[in-house]
Enzyme design. Structure first.
Site, PDB file in Angstrom:
ATOM      1  N   HIS A   1       0.826  -1.204   0.000  1.00 42.95           N
ATOM      2  CA  HIS A   1       0.000   0.000   0.000  1.00 42.95           C
ATOM      3  C   HIS A   1       0.862   1.256   0.000  1.00 42.95           C
ATOM      4  O   HIS A   1       1.912   1.318   0.632  1.00 42.95           O
ATOM      5  CB  HIS A   1      -0.908   0.036   1.231  1.00 42.95           C
ATOM      6  CG  HIS A   1      -2.120  -0.835   1.114  1.00 42.95           C
ATOM      7  ND1 HIS A   1      -2.988  -0.760   0.050  1.00 42.95           N
ATOM      8  CD2 HIS A   1      -2.607  -1.809   1.948  1.00 42.95           C
ATOM      9  CE1 HIS A   1      -3.974  -1.648   0.222  1.00 42.95           C
ATOM     10  NE2 HIS A   1      -3.762  -2.297   1.365  1.00 42.95           N
TER      11      HIS A   1
ATOM     12  N   CYS B   1      -0.013   2.423  -4.724  1.00 43.68           N
ATOM     13  CA  CYS B   1      -0.787   3.622  -5.034  1.00 43.68           C
ATOM     14  C   CYS B   1       0.011   4.877  -4.654  1.00 43.68           C
ATOM     15  O   CYS B   1       0.826   4.851  -3.736  1.00 43.68           O
ATOM     16  CB  CYS B   1      -2.107   3.614  -4.269  1.00 43.68           C
ATOM     17  SG  CYS B   1      -3.202   2.245  -4.694  1.00 43.68           S
TER      18      CYS B   1
END
Length: 373
Positions: free
Chosen positions: A181, A237
């Site tokens: 992440h 991301c």
């Protein structure tokens, strides 16, 4: 019995070997190998090995697996060389290839990811099979690792950053890979043009916090000595400038652009070259293959999956061609897509990932893919 002489299979260094020694670590390159004297001893004794040597060999095998239980996960880290290679015995050594690969699944949380360990295994295979990175010079952090030091906590990642760059010398090729992440958070240092810091999330980020682009830059970019190359591949991301590098390549205009005002520190010319290939721009999110590349049976990051396939077919591909090829494959996947048409049109600028190339210095993107160095 007197010590005998043996020679390292890897670097050719000659050294003394104590009697009845099965394996020894080269004092020069830290490569662990069976001793030539021991091989001769086995043949002379009809294959009979002393009880002491047997115990030493068994102990080495157990330490490599992390445990004696066959039910435990097998480590992707080759020990003890991986941990001890940082010991510098001499300023003279061959150019080195070293890599830090991190995959975080967040398996006990609501933010769980499926394919990050698949990504790490695939990228590790690419480095070893295509670019001849020695297994013992690749450190892997995942939640599957049996030893606590190799779990991707914030502390372990920070310690591994130090391992990656320590004792680096001109000609060294370093690689940092992260699959997990990534998040954006407000920039309180006022050094970001968009007002946000980009960060990666360790497995314990809820308790320990994220690792910001400023921290990553300080840990693995600033210590680079002249002549050292660092390639970072970040499949997360909001990862466009997660190394906080000042130059971003404009693919359409085919030129480098300064993404931020150069600090005095970044004006130094006596440092190595850091290059980052990120899965998407800072404002975008990154997809995985299960959501973006048709009916894929492999749940890995879309950018990682595409990059590995491209580079395996053409190991000498240039950065420019690599970036174009990744864009083309991901855009094709986006058109086949996973979002309803109207929603996709509304959110396209944020959800349609565009891999980004950035660097600490401008360089010719038509040069070879620098992991080869």
């Amino acid at each position: 019995m007197m010590d005998t002489r043996s020679q390292c299979y890897r670097c050719g260094q000659r050294f003394s070997v104590p009697p009845n020694t099965a394996t020894i670590m080269c004092p020069s390159c830290k490569f662990e190998t069976k001793t030539q004297s021991f091989e001769r001893l086995k043949s002379q004794d009809g294959g009979q090995i002393s009880f002491r040597s047997f115990i030493e060999t068994a102990r080495t095998k157990l330490s490599r697996s992390g445990t004696g239980s066959s039910k435990s996960n097998k480590s992707l880290n080759c020990k003890p060389s991986t941990l001890l290679f940082s010991e510098s015995l001499s300023g003279l050594r061959p150019c080195r290839k070293r890599a830090l690969l991190i995959g975080v699944t967040y398996k006990n949380s609501k933010q769980k990811l499926k394919g990050t360990i698949i990504d790490v295994k695939g990228f590790r295979g690419l480095l070893m099979d295509t670019f001849t990175f020695p297994e013992e010079d690749i450190r892997v952090l995942t939640e599957e690792e049996p030893e606590p030091d190799f779990v991707p906590t914030k502390k372990n990642i920070q310690n591994s950053f130090k391992w990656l760059v320590e004792d680096c010398m001109a000609g060294d090729s370093l690689v940092f890979y992260f699959s997990g992440h990534g998040v954006r958070q407000f920039d309180f240092d006022s050094d970001e043009s968009d007002g946000f810091d980009e960060s990666i999330c360790p497995v314990d980020f809820v308790e320990a916090g994220t690792i910001t682009d400023d921290e990553i830059k300080s840990a693995i970019v600033r210590p680079l000595k002249k002549g050292v190359t660092l390639n970072a591949i970040v499949d997360a991301c909001h990862s466009g400038t997660v190394l906080d590098l000042p130059y971003v390549y404009n693919r359409k205009a085919k030129k480098w652009e300064i993404s931020k005002r150069l600090s005095e520190d970044e004006k130094h010319t006596d440092r190595g070259l850091a290059i980052s290939i990120a899965a998407c721009e800072d404002r975008q999110v990154a997809a995985d293959t299960s959501s973006c590349i048709g009916k894929s049976s492999i749940n890995g990051g879309a950018m990682t999956s595409v990059l590995i396939q491209i580079v395996k077919k053409n190991p000498t591909i240039t950065y420019g061609k690599l970036l174009d090829s990744i864009h083309e494959d991901i855009e094709k996947a986006n058109k086949e897509g996973c979002l309803p048409g109207i929603l996709k049109r509304m959110l396209n600028n944020f959800l349609s990932q565009k891999p980004q190339l950035s660097a600490s210095k401008e360089f010719n993107v038509n040069s070879r893919f620098l992991i080869l160095q």
